[in-house]
Every structure is written in structure tokens, then in C-alpha cells.
Design a protein around this motif. Structure first.
Motif, PDB file in Angstrom:
ATOM      1  N   SER A 224       0.912  -1.168   0.148  1.00 22.03           N
ATOM      2  CA  SER A 224       0.054   0.192  -0.009  1.00 22.03           C
ATOM      3  C   SER A 224       0.731   1.260  -0.002  1.00 22.03           C
ATOM      4  N   LEU A 225       0.583   2.354  -0.918  1.00 20.41           N
ATOM      5  CA  LEU A 225       1.193   3.498  -0.946  1.00 20.41           C
ATOM      6  C   LEU A 225       0.853   4.268   0.359  1.00 20.41           C
ATOM      7  N   MET A 226      -0.536   3.985   0.877  1.00 20.20           N
ATOM      8  CA  MET A 226      -0.876   4.519   2.028  1.00 20.20           C
ATOM      9  C   MET A 226      -0.262   4.264   3.457  1.00 20.20           C
ATOM     10  N   ASN A 227       0.515   2.947   3.396  1.00 17.76           N
ATOM     11  CA  ASN A 227       1.308   2.947   4.638  1.00 17.76           C
ATOM     12  C   ASN A 227       2.125   4.021   4.899  1.00 17.76           C
ATOM     13  N   GLY A 228       2.137   4.226   6.385  1.00 12.71           N
ATOM     14  CA  GLY A 228       2.870   5.424   6.914  1.00 12.71           C
ATOM     15  C   GLY A 228       4.257   4.911   7.495  1.00 12.71           C
ATOM     16  N   GLY A 229       4.991   5.933   7.769  1.00 11.38           N
ATOM     17  CA  GLY A 229       6.193   5.677   8.292  1.00 11.38           C
ATOM     18  C   GLY A 229       7.213   5.266   7.363  1.00 11.38           C
ATOM     19  N   GLN A 230       6.999   5.634   5.947  1.00 14.56           N
ATOM     20  CA  GLN A 230       7.811   4.888   4.842  1.00 14.56           C
ATOM     21  C   GLN A 230       8.387   6.097   3.831  1.00 14.56           C
ATOM     22  N   CYS A 231       8.738   7.212   4.340  1.00 11.76           N
ATOM     23  CA  CYS A 231       9.196   8.441   3.780  1.00 11.76           C
ATOM     24  C   CYS A 231      10.641   7.900   2.926  1.00 11.76           C
ATOM     25  N   ASN A 232      10.683   7.896   1.810  1.00 12.37           N
ATOM     26  CA  ASN A 232      11.798   7.357   0.716  1.00 12.37           C
ATOM     27  C   ASN A 232      12.279   6.023   1.005  1.00 12.37           C
ATOM     28  N   SER A 233      11.123   5.118   1.331  1.00 11.14           N
ATOM     29  CA  SER A 233      11.173   4.007   1.349  1.00 11.14           C
ATOM     30  C   SER A 233      10.003   3.062   0.865  1.00 11.14           C
ATOM     31  N   GLY A 234       8.763   3.607   0.843  1.00 10.26           N
ATOM     32  CA  GLY A 234       7.657   2.920   0.648  1.00 10.26           C
ATOM     33  C   GLY A 234       7.246   2.661  -0.863  1.00 10.26           C
ATOM     34  N   ALA A 235       6.059   1.950  -1.145  1.00 13.71           N
ATOM     35  CA  ALA A 235       5.647   1.788  -2.429  1.00 13.71           C
ATOM     36  C   ALA A 235       5.224   3.193  -3.063  1.00 13.71           C
ATOM     37  N   THR A 236       5.765   3.203  -4.429  1.00 14.07           N
ATOM     38  CA  THR A 236       5.568   4.299  -5.144  1.00 14.07           C
ATOM     39  C   THR A 236       4.536   4.415  -6.077  1.00 14.07           C
ATOM     40  N   VAL A 237       3.651   3.467  -6.170  1.00 13.65           N
ATOM     41  CA  VAL A 237       2.396   3.409  -6.722  1.00 13.65           C
ATOM     42  C   VAL A 237       1.237   2.634  -6.246  1.00 13.65           C
ATOM     43  N   LEU A 238       0.098   3.203  -6.316  1.00 12.37           N
ATOM     44  CA  LEU A 238      -1.267   2.612  -5.792  1.00 12.37           C
ATOM     45  C   LEU A 238      -1.147   1.038  -5.906  1.00 12.37           C
ATOM     46  N   SER A 239      -1.633   0.701  -4.745  1.00  9.82           N
ATOM     47  CA  SER A 239      -1.761  -1.050  -4.851  1.00  9.82           C
ATOM     48  C   SER A 239      -3.153  -1.352  -5.208  1.00  9.82           C
ATOM     49  N   THR A 240      -3.234  -2.485  -5.354  1.00  9.87           N
ATOM     50  CA  THR A 240      -4.603  -3.125  -5.901  1.00  9.87           C
ATOM     51  C   THR A 240      -5.670  -2.850  -4.702  1.00  9.87           C
ATOM     52  N   LYS A 241      -5.301  -3.098  -3.631  1.00  5.84           N
ATOM     53  CA  LYS A 241      -6.159  -2.663  -2.264  1.00  5.84           C
ATOM     54  C   LYS A 241      -6.434  -1.158  -2.282  1.00  5.84           C
ATOM     55  N   ASP A 242      -5.334  -0.258  -2.265  1.00  6.05           N
ATOM     56  CA  ASP A 242      -5.584   1.100  -2.465  1.00  6.05           C
ATOM     57  C   ASP A 242      -6.621   1.463  -3.307  1.00  6.05           C
ATOM     58  N   LYS A 243      -6.727   1.016  -4.418  1.00 10.27           N
ATOM     59  CA  LYS A 243      -7.430   1.186  -5.698  1.00 10.27           C
ATOM     60  C   LYS A 243      -8.927   0.720  -5.261  1.00 10.27           C
ATOM     61  N   GLN A 244      -9.032  -0.468  -4.610  1.00 11.30           N
ATOM     62  CA  GLN A 244     -10.120  -1.131  -4.466  1.00 11.30           C
ATOM     63  C   GLN A 244     -10.862  -0.139  -3.091  1.00 11.30           C
ATOM     64  N   ALA A 245     -10.052  -0.091  -2.033  1.00 13.97           N
ATOM     65  CA  ALA A 245     -10.716   0.831  -1.140  1.00 13.97           C
ATOM     66  C   ALA A 245     -11.191   2.260  -1.537  1.00 13.97           C
ATOM     67  N   THR A 246     -10.489   2.897  -2.559  1.00 10.10           N
ATOM     68  CA  THR A 246     -10.803   4.122  -2.912  1.00 10.10           C
ATOM     69  C   THR A 246     -12.113   3.895  -3.746  1.00 10.10           C
ATOM     70  N   ALA A 247     -12.346   3.078  -4.529  1.00 13.10           N
ATOM     71  CA  ALA A 247     -13.585   2.711  -5.408  1.00 13.10           C
ATOM     72  C   ALA A 247     -14.742   2.515  -4.181  1.00 13.10           C
ATOM     73  N   ALA A 248     -14.266   1.865  -3.179  1.00 16.43           N
ATOM     74  CA  ALA A 248     -15.537   1.324  -2.342  1.00 16.43           C
ATOM     75  C   ALA A 248     -16.030   2.741  -1.632  1.00 16.43           C
ATOM     76  N   LEU A 249     -15.190   3.508  -1.272  1.00 16.67           N
ATOM     77  CA  LEU A 249     -15.690   4.894  -0.850  1.00 16.67           C
ATOM     78  C   LEU A 249     -16.199   5.894  -1.628  1.00 16.67           C
ATOM     79  N   TYR A 250     -15.643   5.562  -3.038  1.00 14.44           N
ATOM     80  CA  TYR A 250     -16.230   6.766  -4.049  1.00 14.44           C
ATOM     81  C   TYR A 250     -16.426   6.073  -5.178  1.00 14.44           C
ATOM     82  N   PRO A 251     -17.724   4.928  -5.236  1.00 12.69           N
ATOM     83  CA  PRO A 251     -18.032   4.152  -6.428  1.00 12.69           C
ATOM     84  C   PRO A 251     -18.297   5.186  -7.506  1.00 12.69           C
ATOM     85  N   LEU A 252     -18.421   4.662  -8.685  1.00 11.47           N
ATOM     86  CA  LEU A 252     -18.696   5.229  -9.779  1.00 11.47           C
ATOM     87  C   LEU A 252     -20.342   5.292  -9.702  1.00 11.47           C
TER      88      LEU A 252
END
Length: 252
Positions: A224-252
Motif C-alpha cells: 500500500s502506498l498509504m502505509n505510514g512511516g515510509q518516507c523514501n522507502s515505501g511503495a511508489t504506486v497505488l496498490s490493488t487494495k488502495d484502488k479497491q478501497a478508494t472505489a469502495a468509498l467513492y464508487p462510480l
């Protein structure tokens, strides 16, 4: 985000619930309006599941986990349950979510490419109705500006209030300047996630507060790109779950 930031959550946001067994702070009847407003914001933050020990008074705003800002003049979401369990209620509403306008302050124009990359990541979630646009003049919803946040803090974002996206992102430009392009845009992408109500995905590792996952998108996510505590070390692209959660909160 910070390199030493304790973990929080992203997949636990729109329906973040806390069972609070303690009494909330009472405001004296003769307190001035500004103090009364500040105390209400403080109570709201605690209702979201953030422990009192994690809340820092920074003058005009409260700071939680170093990268989430709660302005003391924010509009507190209405309609919360009148019990000891609460949810955020702080989503961007239907009128605003389809065009969240981002203004890049003059202090951040050297990172225009990073801002564009961050905006494109969120806009690429085809199953979500959230869309950002970058504006160069006129009315805007989010201002991205440079701010000296000290060592260890890469950026800060704000949660939505009053149906609008969180209106500010502070980027510690000098501190992240030596990071790779991908990591600099990660910082901005991450803070935009807070602006639409996402919390840190990895909140539970340190047992901080209480939160309920987005329906149908539970569990941890190392990618997850939304993991905290990972400045300069974390994922640089939104994960599948990042996208799924965003769609669940803001569906089309």
C-alpha cells in the motif's frame, strides 16, 4: 509521512469506528467561541480513534501522527451517532468529488512534475468517481505548498470536512529534495490520499487507536502506498487494495 512514524491505516477510513469508554473533555459554559470550537475539533479527532497521546496542539491546528492536520476552524461532519461509537463521516461529497481542484503554490512549482504524477495516479483508478485537476488560477480546493516541517517529516495532509476535500498539503521540500522522483511523488500521492479521507493502511501494527476496514477491503497490505512511516522507502504506486478501497468509498 515520516521515516519513524508509527503505523496507522488507510483501508480504515470512511467507516472508522472507535469504542470510547472515557468521558470527553467538557468545555466551560463561559469559554470563548474559539476555545469551544477547538475543543469540539479535539473531541472529533478522538472520536475517530486517534489516542490523546498522538494529538499535538500546533497553534491553529492539531497534528496527528505527524502527517495529518486538523485545522481548529474545520467544519466537523454532522450526523454522527449519539453513542460511544463513531465513524468519520468525512468523505468528499458527490458535488465535489468529480473535480477536486489542486493549486500548486509558487513555493512548490519546482515539483510540478511530481504533483502531476501524483494526481494522475488517483485519476487512473477507473472504478472510482474521484477526480483531481490541477489549476493555475482562480478557485481551488487543495493548496500544495512548501513548509519546513523539520527532520523526519516529509509531508502533511488534511482530512475532508464539510463535504470538501482536505484543503491543504504541506510538503517538506528541502527534506525530500534528495529523494528519487518516484519517492517525491509518493509523498504527494500519499498526502492526497489523506485529503480524500484515507488513513494509514498499517495502523494496526502498533495498536494505535481503533478502526474498521473499508467494507470488503480488509487486512494489511505491504504494497500500500498509504502505509505510514515510509518516507523514501515505501511503495511508489497505488496498490490493488488502495484502488479497491478508494472505489469502495467513492464508487462510480
Amino acid at each position: 509521512m515520516t521515516k519513524n512514524l508509527r503505523n496507522f491505516t488507510f483501508i480504515a477510513l470512511a467507516v472508522i469506528v472507535i469504542a470510547s469508554c472515557s468521558k470527553t473533555k467538557e468545555t466551560p459554559a463561559n469559554a470563548d467561541p474559539q476555545t469551544q470550537k477547538s475543543d469540539k475539533v479535539l473531541s472529533y479527532i478522538q472520536s475517530l480513534g486517534f489516542p490523546a497521546s498522538a494529538i499535538v496542539d500546533n497553534g491553529d491546528a492539531f497534528i496527528v501522527e505527524e502527517d495529518i492536520l486538523f485545522p481548529k476552524n474545520m467544519v466537523i461532519p454532522v450526523g454522527q451517532p449519539k453513542t460511544e461509537q463513531f465513524y468519520t463521516g468525512s468523505l468528499v461529497n458527490a458535488n465535489n468529488k468529480k473535480n477536486i481542484r489542486v493549486m500548486v503554490d509558487a513555493s512548490m512549482t519546482s515539483m510540478n512534475a511530481e504533483v502531476t504524477s501524483a494526481v494522475n495516479q488517483w485519476n487512473a483508478i477507473t472504478t472510482s468517481s474521484v477526480r483531481f485537476s490541477i489549476v493555475t488560477s482562480g478557485t481551488y480546493d487543495i493548496l500544495i505548498k512548501d513548509q519546513n516541517l523539520g527532520n523526519g517529516v516529509c509531508g502533511q495532509g488534511t482530512f475532508p470536512s464539510g463535504g470538501a476535500a482536505g484543503n491543504l498539503i504541506n510538503i517538506n521540500k528541502a527534506y525530500i529534495a534528495a529523494n528519487s522522483f518516484a519517492q517525491r511523488q509518493r509523498t504527494i500521492t500519499h498526502e492526497l490520499g489523506h485529503n480524500i479521507s484515507l488513513r494509514h493502511t498499517n495502523w494496526s501494527a502498533n495498536g494505535e487507536g481503533t478502526a474498521t476496514p473499508v467494507p470488503g477491503v480488509g487486512g494489511t497490505d505491504a504494497s500500500s502506498l498509504m502505509n505510514g512511516g515510509q518516507c523514501n522507502s515505501g511503495a511508489t504506486v497505488l496498490s490493488t487494495k488502495d484502488k479497491q478501497a478508494t472505489a469502495a468509498l467513492y464508487p462510480l
